[in-house]
Enzyme design. Structure first.
Site: not given
Ligand code: BGP
Length: 494
Positions: A202, A391
């Site tokens: 990201e 993701e």
């Molecule tokens: C993205 C990241 C991840 C992951 C995901 C979910 O932005 O790349 O690392 O964690 O989000 O977010 P969260 O863990 O805050 O629910």
């Protein structure tokens, strides 16, 4: 309709949220190791010390609004604080069991991040840490046993803390050389075992979470823009090196992508959407498109931002853009210029107006299956490069029944609709999609809040927000469902 036979189905994780073993095997400390846990309503914090006086404290890490550290302070680990990354869900000691579970589901790919400080504990070390390299050798060998292709993120919010303290993090051009050295070390070491790499997770989050994504403690616009530029140059150099090492290697960009919707048909709202999308597409224009877009250059001019750069930087960016574009996408966001309509949806990362057509989870993240088809079309139309969804998923406070079962029907429902949306993009729109890795396939710590209760996995891990639990793994209902999806090449979504 179904998916191509070679479609890479799998799941995704990140070292700082999953691996643990934070001081084992010669690993150094990462910036993420200095982050405390938080909750839906309380932000995570960066803990600090002022070496000269010994004074300690912490600052909240709020999306887009991180506070500066006090003068003379450096991030550190304090004895009386809890840091979820230190054990996380302990992949370090469970990797055989976890990869076997992935194998049982039929994973074709497993996205994991390599812990930079496990390989170069201080980031600027002369030689790599052999014990760290060995750990990932074992992980990749284990993947090979099940025919699982690793997809490795080189830096997923993991910057060796020393680079922050000594050099100020990614705003310093020296980080380019350190990162390229690290990338060459691992690409050579794992040649034949790993084909696919992503440089920075990201990359567009640097502007909103500069400490987490860029190891910055200077949160000014100039520092952030420089940090981003340095990461672009580093990415291009990694592509160049990779292609010289082997034609087998493929380097991808990783972008956080969330389609923006206008809340009203007021033309001003459409302009707001356009400007908002520029704030995301800038990063893929540079890293995948190979050019700095004019809208960003104008913005820099307005803000008085002047990059420390060289003509070679732009040659590299142009000639060594990413081989493919991967992205995260969880849902959409809705915006409006009509202040009276604005209501913070309460998500940890994204803000906006509540969209009456969409449902949200307990953290305020909207669930919007159409977002994948929209994202895939926008990005494919713009670059015509292969895409990879690395993701997507839904965070939920899953409940484990007395008999050990976990009935996550909401997750199955979410994934079913999202997979259908990808199917449409492939079969109706002709998008070239390489694969899909569901986020947090084995439960792990939330990046945004540091919580354990915000679970994403097909596999439940017994661990709570205070660090209690046996770390035992249990299959959720979605485990069996995803197994069936993969076995049928995405045809059986029932
Ligand atoms: C993205 C990241 C991840 C992951 C995901 C979910 O932005 O790349 O690392 O964690 O989000 O977010 P969260 O863990 O805050 O629910």
């Amino acid at each position: 309709m179904s998916f191509p036979k070679n479609f890479l189905w799998g799941g995704a994780t990140a070292a700082n949220q999953y691996e643990g073993g934070y001081l084992e095997g010669g690993k150094g400390i990462n910036t993420s190791d200095t982050l405390t846990n938080g909750s839906h309503t309380t932000p995570r914090r960066v803990t600090w010390v002022i070496p000269e006086t010994g004074e300690t404290g912490s600052v909240p890490l709020t999306f887009g609004k991180t506070e500066f550290l006090p003068k003379g302070a450096i991030p550190t680990i304090l004895d009386d604080e809890y840091y979820p990354s230190h054990v996380a869900t302990d992949f370090y000691h469970h990797y055989k069991e976890d990869i076997a579970l992935m194998g049982e589901m039929g994973f074709k790919t497993f996205r994991l991040s390599m812990n930079w400080a496990r390989i170069f504990p201080n980031g600027d070390d002369e030689n790599p840490n052999e014990e760290g390299l060995k750990f990932y050798d074992e992980v990749f060998d284990e993947c090979a046993k099940y025919g699982i292709e690793p997809l490795v993120t080189l830096s997923h919010y993991e910057t060796p803390l020393n680079l922050t303290i000594k050099y100020g993090g990614w705003k310093n051009r020296k980080c380019i050389d350190f990162f390229v050295k690290y990338a060459i070390t691992v690409m050579k070491r794992y040649l034949g075992k790993v084909k696919y790499y992503l440089t920075f997770n990201e990359i567009n989050i640097m502007c909103m979470m500069p400490y987490m994504a860029g190891g910055l403690t200077d949160f000014g616009d100039q520092a952030k823009a420089q940090g981003e530029h340095n990461q672009f140059v580093a990415s291009a150099r990694v592509v160049k090196e990779a292609h010289e090492i082997s034609p087998e290697l493929r380097i991808g960009q990783m972008l956080a992508y969330s389609p923006l919707y206008a809340y009203t048909c007021d033309p001003n709202d459409q302009i707001m959407v356009m400007e908002g999308m520029h704030q995301t597409l800038f990063y893929s224009d540079v890293q995948t498109g190979g050019y700095y877009p004019d809208y960003k250059l104008k913005e820099y001019e307005r803000k008085g931002i002047v990059l420390e750069d060289t003509p070679e930087d732009y040659e590299l960016i142009k000639n060594y853009s990413s081989d493919f574009l991967s992205f995260s996408c969880y849902g959409s966001n809705t915006v409006t210029t009509h202040q009276e309509l604005i209501d913070n949806t309460g998500g940890n990362f994204f803000m906006g107006v509540k969209n009456p057509y969409l449902e949200t989870n307990a953290w305020g993240w909207s669930t919007d299956p159409a977002c994948l088809r929209l994202a895939l079309n926008t990005l494919y139309d713009r670059y015509h490069k292969p895409l990879w969804i690395v993701e997507n998923g839904i965070g939920w406070n899953d409940v484990k029944e007395e008999n050990g079962s976990i009935h996550d029907t909401y997750r199955i429902d979410y994934l079913r609709k999202n997979i259908k949306s990808m199917d449409d993009a492939i079969n109706l729109d002709g998008v070239d999609l390489m694969g899909y890795t569901m986020w947090g396939c084995i439960d792990l710590v939330s990046a945004g809040t540091g919580e354990m209760r915000k679970r994403y996995g097909f596999v439940y891990v017994d661990r709570d927000d205070e660090g209690n639990g046996t770390l035992a793994r249990s299959k959720k209902d979605s485990f069996y469902w995803y197994k069936k999806v993969i076995a049928s090449d995405g045809a059986d979504l029932d």
